[in-house]
Write an enzyme that holds these catalytic residues in place. Structure first.
Site, PDB file in Angstrom:
ATOM      1  N   ASP A 145       0.919  -1.066   0.143  1.00  9.20           N
ATOM      2  CA  ASP A 145       0.155   0.007   0.114  1.00  9.20           C
ATOM      3  C   ASP A 145       0.939   1.408   0.114  1.00  9.20           C
ATOM      4  OD1 ASP A 145      -3.318  -0.021   0.575  1.00  9.20           O
ATOM      5  OD2 ASP A 145      -2.388   2.078   0.806  1.00  9.20           O
ATOM      6  N   CYS A 246     -15.432  -1.399  -5.365  1.00 13.38           N
ATOM      7  CA  CYS A 246     -16.735  -1.174  -4.641  1.00 13.38           C
ATOM      8  C   CYS A 246     -17.535  -0.062  -5.124  1.00 13.38           C
ATOM      9  CB  CYS A 246     -16.427  -1.148  -3.104  1.00 13.38           C
ATOM     10  SG  CYS A 246     -15.358   0.201  -2.758  1.00 13.38           S
TER      11      CYS A 246
END
Lengths: 320, 155
Positions: A145, A246
């Protein structure tokens, strides 16, 4: 208590209307409800049977709606605010609080023990810990990340879940893929759970209504295309990649898939996915754009179909 | 500086020897990495030291595996995960709590119990491994980190 009183912007409603037509009312009714309390049993530490028995002893009513995935559980009892994250079983890492649709990327990726897997945008770690459980803590997961703050959460979650086959790296996802390409690192499987506009998370995060903005969708779409394209370059021949978001925005979903189909041509193919919940085919046109029919093999998850959040995923195989 | 060092065979054996003398643990299943002078991480993945060094050319490595133990002077204290992972090998200095004690323990409280022992004890309750405590004459000192503690029940 979350403020659920944000109103959707007119353009958002207009776009969803184009996608859903007559089903719009059912969609709106569903997203106004809070999400179900779903958890995933962390099979690195406890079996689903043992966890279910322990939680039922506390008085929680537990459903396991998917026969082939007993680790996916829904808590049907009404819980107090924060109770799901405060239990002893959660503190000991026996389960992860995770929305059902968010569990689907890893089910589609189907990690196996011994594989080398890259999770490009891994924080906060729900899918990373799910991958580790499927791999039984063997092989290696590179979990990356870019944000230091998010990496702390990732580290804390992978630690609580007892993930021992992980190496956590900090780098911009696209730059990392380039470095891997130069240094000849290739992966059996890759998860690109891309940063997105979050339209699917309105039930758990109603503030998304307020933050929603069509310009952001365009910016994210560009980033997602680069990220997916970079990731496909470091996938082994025969390797598989799952791209998920999403959000419902076609610019961040089918348009991205269409882009890489044009870029990689016969080097990749879109795979059919079998999921435990209802999903709909990817769309092949949006506004003035038409997409390849292959894009139909993508999965759109709408909240009203399964009483979940919204989601999108596609599985891509590197042929050569 | 948070330098990450992969322990060599000899260094790993020294850790295993300490674990053996304290808890009867024979084997740590994987690579041990050390951050700073005391935090130990267990990595069970397929990457060896050479692969990890190659990976470092591509990105900054924040963490390898799971934090499982801390070196304190000449002794070792296992984290909750360390006790869960190595718990099935423990043959000594294991201490079972009753339900009331376990609740206090998971709230981060020290336990006023005379165990008759001194030094680190692995704490268990009905099959759950709950990390390590330090026994003195009158009590067991608690090391459950704040983010893993049970909160007081809201009234």
């Amino acid at each position: 208590m979350k403020n659920r009183n944000y109103e959707p912007k007119p353009l958002f409603i207009e776009r969803m209307n184009k996608l859903l037509g007559k089903e719009m009312d059912s969609y709106i009714r569903t997203i106004k409800k809070p999400p179900l309390n779903s958890i995933r049993c962390n099979t690195l530490k406890i079996s689903p049977e043992e966890l279910k028995a322990r939680l039922e002893e506390k008085g929680w009513k537990i459903d396991q709606p998917f026969n082939e995935n007993p680790e996916m559980m829904i808590i049907q009892s009404e819980l107090g605010p924060g109770e799901i994250g405060r239990s002893l079983e959660h503190l000991l890492g026996y389960y992860y609080v995770q929305e059902i649709s968010s569990m689907l990327s890893v089910i589609a990726l189907a990690p196996k023990p011994g594989e080398l897997i890259l999770d490009i945008a891994a924080a906060p770690g729900s899918k990373t810990t799910q991958i580790a459980a499927k791999m039984e803590n063997t092989g290696t997961i590179i979990a990356n990340d870019v944000s230091l703050g998010r990496l702390k959460i990732l580290s804390s979650n992978t630690e609580r879940c007892g993930v021992t086959n992980i190496i956590i790296t900090r780098k911009d996802g696209i730059a990392l893929c380039r470095k891997f390409e130069i240094n000849n690192f290739h992966f059996d499987k890759i998860l690109v759970d891309a940063p997105c506009s979050g339209e699917g998370t309105l039930r758990s995060s109603p503030i998304t209504y307020k933050m929603w903005n069509p310009k952001t969708i365009k910016v994210l779409s560009r980033l997602q295309k680069f990220m997916l394209s970079s990731a496909l370059r470091i996938l082994k021949p025969g390797g598989e990649l799952v791209y998920s978001t999403c959000t419902h925005a076609p610019e961040e979903n089918e348009e991205v898939v269409n882009f890489i189909l044009e870029e990689f041509k016969d080097k990749i193919k879109i795979e059919n996915i079998s999921l435990p919940i209802k999903c709909r085919k990817g769309i092949t046109s949006w506004e003035d754009n038409n997409y390849s029919n292959e894009v139909e093999k993508s999965c759109r998850i709408y909240p009203q179909d399964n009483d979940t959040e919204g989601f999108f995923l596609v599985k891509i195989k590197r042929i050569k | 500086m948070n330098y990450l060092k992969i322990l060599n065979e000899r260094e790993k054996e020294e850790i295993e020897s300490k674990l053996n003398s304290q808890f009867g643990i024979e084997k740590v299943p994987g690579i041990i990495a050390m951050r700073g002078k005391e935090r130990l991480f267990l990595f069970s993945g397929s990457f060896g030291e050479k692969d990890i060094k190659e990976l470092e050319k591509c990105a900054f490595i924040e963490r390898i595996g799971v934090y499982f133990a801390k070196l304190i002077k000449d002794e070792i204290r296992l984290s909750i995960e360390g006790s869960q992972i190595l718990g099935n090998q423990v043959t000594k200095n294991l201490f079972e709590l009753n339900a009331e004690q376990a609740e206090k323990w998971m709230k981060g409280q020290e336990l006023l119990i005379k165990t008759g022992k001194r030094g680190f004890l692995i704490i268990t309750h009905q099959g759950d491994f709950l990390g390590t405590g330090k026994a003195s004459e009158e009590k067991i000192g608690n090391f459950i980190p704040k983010n893993r503690r049970l909160k007081e029940r809201q009234k």
